[in-house]
Write a protein that holds these residues in place. Structure first.
Motif: not given
Length: 235
Positions: A162-168
């Motif tokens: 979903p929008e907003g999810y991040t994982l380097e």
């Protein structure tokens, strides 16, 4: 009772778990005091205490009357898992091989939330080259440690979230997928797909397969999805 049920997974019997919790909360006790505190018979209390000492979950101080104290759960659990992992490696080395190795090319149904979670985490850890994954946000958080290890080891990780999810380090495509839907493709050779619910363990069902035709179908679906997302089209 829920905590006692969880302790059973760490090698305790039910009475040992009860006595262990009593030692952890009330401190050092004799067998008589343990029986009085837990409400079990003195003979059962001594049996449970002996079991805890044997398992490395309790210490005994000799004196006029033996007194027992708990080994902190963090210490005990780490020792338990370390011993179990050593045993796992030893068994894996000695485990008999199939006389006639075969490639699984069928379809396997996996039912139950916990079994599906186990399969997801195992598929992530066994990834050798690339992983494409779309799982519910609350499950993604449980898998982030394994995903991060995969990324740090140089594997390609593509996440639909979903929008907003991040994982380097991951390649992320934001999508409005079904919040219960699961899709994983590992190394273009294994696929897992189905539905995983947050609380209903029985309704969660997934299909696992190494069938090349099915894997190709899902690869093409994900490829088309990526093309649409890259062109700013919502799914």
């Amino acid at each position: 009772m829920e905590l006692i049920d969880k302790l059973l997974h760490f090698g305790f019997t039910r009475q040992e778990a009860l006595v262990y919790l009593a030692l952890c909360t009330d401190g050092e006790m004799t067998g008589y005091e343990t029986a009085k505190c837990t409400g079990i018979s003195r003979s059962n209390a001594y049996t449970a205490l002996a079991g805890l000492v044997e398992k490395g979950a309790a210490y005994v101080a000799e004196g006029n009357a033996a007194r027992y104290s708990c080994v902190p759960f963090e210490e005990y659990s780490r020792n338990f898992i370390r011993r179990l992992d050593t045993l796992r490696r030893e068994i894996s080395e000695d485990f008999p091989k199939k006389k006639h190795p075969e490639v699984f090319d069928g379809y396997m149904t996996i039912r139950g939330r916990n079994h599906i979670l186990d399969k997801i985490l195992y598929m992530i850890t066994e990834t050798r080259y690339r992983l494409y994954i779309c799982i519910p946000p609350q499950i993604m958080s449980l898998a982030e440690e394994e995903l991060s290890i995969l990324i740090r080891s140089g594997k390609k990780v593509v996440i639909f979230a979903p929008e907003g999810y991040t994982l380097e380090g991951a390649q992320i495509y934001h999508t409005k997928a079904d919040p219960h839907q699961i899709r994983l493709i590992v190394d273009s050779s294994k696929v897992l797909t189905g539905l995983l619910y947050a609380s209903d363990t029985e309704s969660s069902t997934c299909l696992y397969s190494m069938n090349s035709n099915l894997v190709d179908v899902f690869k093409e679906m994900m490829r088309n999805e990526i093309i649409l997302l890259e062109h700013g089209l919502d799914l």
